[in-house]
Write a protein that holds these residues in place. Sequence first.
Motif, short mmCIF file in Angstrom:
data_model
loop_
_atom_site.label_atom_id
_atom_site.label_comp_id
_atom_site.label_asym_id
_atom_site.label_seq_id
_atom_site.Cartn_x
_atom_site.Cartn_y
_atom_site.Cartn_z
N ARG A 101 0.81 -1.21 0.00
CA ARG A 101 0.00 0.00 0.00
C ARG A 101 0.85 1.27 0.00
O ARG A 101 0.32 2.38 -0.01
N GLY A 102 2.17 1.11 0.07
CA GLY A 102 3.05 2.27 0.03
C GLY A 102 3.06 3.09 1.30
O GLY A 102 3.35 4.30 1.26
N LEU A 103 2.77 2.46 2.44
CA LEU A 103 2.72 3.19 3.71
C LEU A 103 4.10 3.27 4.34
O LEU A 103 4.87 2.31 4.32
N ALA A 104 4.41 4.41 4.93
CA ALA A 104 5.66 4.58 5.66
C ALA A 104 5.52 3.96 7.04
O ALA A 104 4.43 3.91 7.62
N ILE A 105 6.64 3.48 7.59
CA ILE A 105 6.63 2.83 8.90
C ILE A 105 7.75 3.42 9.76
O ILE A 105 8.91 3.52 9.31
N ALA A 106 7.42 3.82 10.97
CA ALA A 106 8.41 4.27 11.94
C ALA A 106 8.31 3.35 13.16
O ALA A 106 7.23 2.89 13.51
N TYR A 107 9.45 3.10 13.79
CA TYR A 107 9.45 2.20 14.96
C TYR A 107 10.34 2.77 16.06
O TYR A 107 10.82 3.90 15.95
N ALA A 108 10.52 2.01 17.12
CA ALA A 108 11.22 2.54 18.30
C ALA A 108 12.72 2.62 18.12
O ALA A 108 13.41 3.18 18.98
N GLY A 109 13.24 2.06 17.05
CA GLY A 109 14.68 2.16 16.79
C GLY A 109 15.51 1.56 17.91
O GLY A 109 15.26 0.45 18.37
N ASN A 110 16.49 2.32 18.38
CA ASN A 110 17.41 1.82 19.41
C ASN A 110 17.08 2.33 20.81
O ASN A 110 17.90 2.21 21.71
N VAL A 111 15.89 2.89 20.97
CA VAL A 111 15.51 3.48 22.25
C VAL A 111 15.67 2.48 23.40
O VAL A 111 16.14 2.84 24.50
N PHE A 112 15.28 1.23 23.16
CA PHE A 112 15.22 0.26 24.26
C PHE A 112 16.45 -0.65 24.36
O PHE A 112 16.51 -1.50 25.25
N SER A 113 17.41 -0.52 23.46
CA SER A 113 18.47 -1.52 23.36
C SER A 113 19.22 -1.74 24.66
O SER A 113 19.45 -2.88 25.08
N GLU A 114 19.61 -0.66 25.32
CA GLU A 114 20.38 -0.81 26.56
C GLU A 114 19.55 -1.41 27.67
O GLU A 114 20.02 -2.28 28.42
N GLN A 167 21.25 -4.64 17.27
CA GLN A 167 21.60 -3.62 18.26
C GLN A 167 21.49 -4.16 19.68
O GLN A 167 22.38 -3.97 20.50
N ILE A 168 20.38 -4.86 19.97
CA ILE A 168 20.21 -5.41 21.32
C ILE A 168 21.22 -6.52 21.59
O ILE A 168 21.87 -6.55 22.64
N GLY A 169 21.38 -7.43 20.64
CA GLY A 169 22.34 -8.52 20.81
C GLY A 169 23.75 -8.00 21.03
O GLY A 169 24.51 -8.55 21.85
N SER A 170 24.11 -6.94 20.32
CA SER A 170 25.44 -6.35 20.48
C SER A 170 25.61 -5.74 21.87
O SER A 170 26.69 -5.84 22.47
N GLY A 244 13.35 -11.59 23.35
CA GLY A 244 12.93 -11.29 21.98
C GLY A 244 11.42 -11.34 21.86
O GLY A 244 10.72 -10.40 22.21
N ARG A 245 10.92 -12.46 21.36
CA ARG A 245 9.48 -12.74 21.28
C ARG A 245 9.27 -14.19 21.69
O ARG A 245 10.08 -15.07 21.41
N GLY A 246 8.12 -14.44 22.34
CA GLY A 246 7.86 -15.76 22.90
C GLY A 246 7.87 -16.87 21.88
O GLY A 246 8.38 -17.97 22.13
N ALA A 247 7.31 -16.63 20.69
CA ALA A 247 7.15 -17.68 19.70
C ALA A 247 8.44 -18.05 18.99
O ALA A 247 8.45 -18.96 18.15
N ILE A 248 9.54 -17.39 19.32
CA ILE A 248 10.84 -17.83 18.78
C ILE A 248 11.20 -19.18 19.37
O ILE A 248 11.89 -19.99 18.74
N ILE A 249 10.71 -19.44 20.57
CA ILE A 249 10.92 -20.73 21.24
C ILE A 249 9.65 -21.57 21.12
O ILE A 249 8.55 -21.05 21.24
N ASN A 250 9.81 -22.86 20.89
CA ASN A 250 8.69 -23.78 20.98
C ASN A 250 8.39 -23.95 22.47
O ASN A 250 9.05 -24.72 23.17
N GLU A 251 7.41 -23.20 22.95
CA GLU A 251 7.17 -23.10 24.40
C GLU A 251 6.80 -24.43 25.02
O GLU A 251 7.26 -24.77 26.12
#
Length: 327
Positions: A101-114, A167-170, A244-251
């Motif tokens: 649809r050609g929509l722009a997306i903005a996200y939290a970037g590196n705000v939470f990394s530390e 960024q978070i992993g680093s 990360g996110r819960g579903a990365i692991i087979n819970e």
Amino acid sequence: MGPEDQANELPQVLVLGPPPVFPYLESQFPNRFHFLKPWLSNLPLTQFLISYAQSATALLIRGGGTVQLTSAILDCLPSLQLVVTASVGVDHLDLPELRRRGLAIAYAGNVFSEDVADMAIGLLIDVIRKVSAGDRFVRQGLRSTKGDFPLGLKLSSKRIGIVGLGQIGSEVAKRLEGFGCKISYYSRIKKSMAPYSYYSNVYELAANCEVLIICCALTEETHHIINREVMVALGKDGVIVNIGRGAIINEKEMIRCLIEGEIGGAGLDVFENEPRIPEELFHLDNVVLTPHVAVGTYESRMELSKLMVENLETFFSNKSLVSPFVD
């Protein structure tokens, strides 16, 4: 011009969720945007959007997977041009549809990394040194009746695998260097500047590590990437930390491995079907649980609210977004 007329003159921003920062954002910037708040209406969401959001050009949405931005919702928003999410993860967004649809997306970037990296280390130390388990042991008066508390494990010199060296992993790796840990990682591509051992698949990473820290995004490729085989490869003393996110692991398989002693413990800030958390985890002393709060510091919340407003203002001023999301 009355308040209602003034509101109609302001850029319309639909809010879904709402994000935790929204009350602060609304109080600090009341005269910059006209926020549409469907949770205050008795109408079903679709009907609210059709009735009131036809002119909304921007959307703020909560992260963490609690609200999904689907094509059905997008169909009700013919004027939409921008989506701003209050999270680093974008698994709650239908990215192909947004791009189509050609929509722009903005996200939290590196705000939470530390903050997230700090939480990962905190969870790891808690699990291997049995901090929360020791707290329960003392509070329940068991020290005088059961004697010695079980020994924990040391963090220094541990072989630790990081799944996702963004960024978070680093930031996680940087902190672990201070403990003298041997760090390895898995990611889609090898990071040319990273001074750590690279593994092209998660199974081999787990087989050569004592701890796995999950820092990657949830995608079709990473869904259940931490399966039973990976956990068994990690070993009976192995520890998993997931920020990360819960579903990365087979819970389900993780719970089975924890109960059967296939792995040694887990520190979990995220879960597969939030906000529901499997009750089996509540009874395991080798598991530390937090309610998806790795990003939850006062400082980062204020920084996020500022970032979201900056993205809105640059968009409505026809300038480049401050933190655009790029696939």
